[in-house]
Scaffold this motif. Sequence first.
Motif, PDB file in Angstrom:
ATOM      1  N   GLN A  24       0.599  -1.159   0.134  1.00 58.60           N
ATOM      2  CA  GLN A  24      -0.066   0.135  -0.044  1.00 58.60           C
ATOM      3  C   GLN A  24       0.953   1.171  -0.238  1.00 58.60           C
ATOM      4  OE1 GLN A  24      -3.442   0.479  -0.071  1.00 58.60           O
ATOM      5  NE2 GLN A  24      -3.643  -1.667  -0.780  1.00 58.60           N
ATOM      6  N   ARG A  28       0.985   4.198  -3.101  1.00 59.66           N
ATOM      7  CA  ARG A  28       0.640   5.695  -2.672  1.00 59.66           C
ATOM      8  C   ARG A  28       1.821   6.371  -2.779  1.00 59.66           C
ATOM      9  NH1 ARG A  28      -3.832   6.632   0.318  1.00 59.66           N
ATOM     10  NH2 ARG A  28      -5.042   4.985   1.051  1.00 59.66           N
ATOM     11  N   GLU A 218      -4.911   0.908   4.254  1.00 63.05           N
ATOM     12  CA  GLU A 218      -5.064   2.038   3.379  1.00 63.05           C
ATOM     13  C   GLU A 218      -4.873   3.156   4.464  1.00 63.05           C
ATOM     14  OE1 GLU A 218      -6.992  -1.030   1.379  1.00 63.05           O
ATOM     15  OE2 GLU A 218      -7.101  -0.721   3.355  1.00 63.05           O
ATOM     16  N   SER A 221      -0.963   3.466   5.755  1.00 62.95           N
ATOM     17  CA  SER A 221      -0.059   3.774   4.530  1.00 62.95           C
ATOM     18  C   SER A 221      -0.252   5.334   4.217  1.00 62.95           C
ATOM     19  CB  SER A 221      -0.444   2.931   3.278  1.00 62.95           C
ATOM     20  OG  SER A 221      -1.711   3.131   2.833  1.00 62.95           O
ATOM     21  N   GLU A 222      -1.747   5.946   4.251  1.00 65.02           N
ATOM     22  CA  GLU A 222      -1.683   7.258   4.053  1.00 65.02           C
ATOM     23  C   GLU A 222      -1.133   8.075   5.002  1.00 65.02           C
ATOM     24  OE1 GLU A 222      -5.616  10.138   3.160  1.00 65.02           O
ATOM     25  OE2 GLU A 222      -5.982   8.356   4.121  1.00 65.02           O
TER      26      GLU A 222
END
Length: 266
Positions: A24, A28, A218, A221-222
């Motif tokens: 992920q 990104r 998600e 990882s963001e």
Amino acid sequence: MRKNERLKGKTVAITGSSGGLGEQIAYRCAARGANLVLLARNLKKLKQMAKNIREKYGVDCLPLNLDLSRHEDIPAVFRDIFEQVGHIDVLVNNAGYGIFAEAKDVTPADVEGMFAVNVVGMIVCTKEVIPSMRRRKNGHIINISSQAGKLATPKSSVYSATKHAVLGYTNSLRMELAGDDVFVTAVNPGPMATNFFELADPSGNYVKNIGRHILSTERVSEQVVDAMLKKRREINLPGWMNVGSILYTLFPSLVERLGKKAFFKK
């Protein structure tokens, strides 16, 4: 500076990037214009990822086999990276694994394996990038630790010990590199929805007991990618679990007594 512009054209190397959080993070970073070095044991998966990333985002992507338990091979892999891409702007030490078992049942092989990958492998990789980052007075080392490194619980004695070691190393390294403008960040997530638990807890009981509290890769990882090339000491997720870790530091006996039932849900 907008977050996309900060990573555009930079080179991000990620260990354990063939799945879960590492995968992920890779996608990104690519979406924000970063070039990638993908490192993991599953070279076939990495090559497919690299192909997808190049086609979708138009960035450079170098897949390389890396087994963190083979410490003697790590310097050669990084020499290969430097020859092909020049330098690494961000190193994400993401690879790691755990085995949940009572202390009396943990085998010496389990202990050696977890420390070899989670601690020694991470340290050897970091050692390879420090000289160039110091020379350039620029760079970021991000070590994926765990809330288990702050608050140990039953059946995770060795895994927690490795993550305590990661945090100790990270905190020392941060101070060593502060004068060189190289950032060092520890990421401490709680349980995440990855294949980690296939090995850590084959029974599935832990995931079943804490299902609604599991973090998505998600979300984690963001936050990791948003923090890249920023001076960020730690990323702690989820917030309520980190509060527990802080309370444990202040009132360890009380937290152990009150949280005993919850801690044994593995």
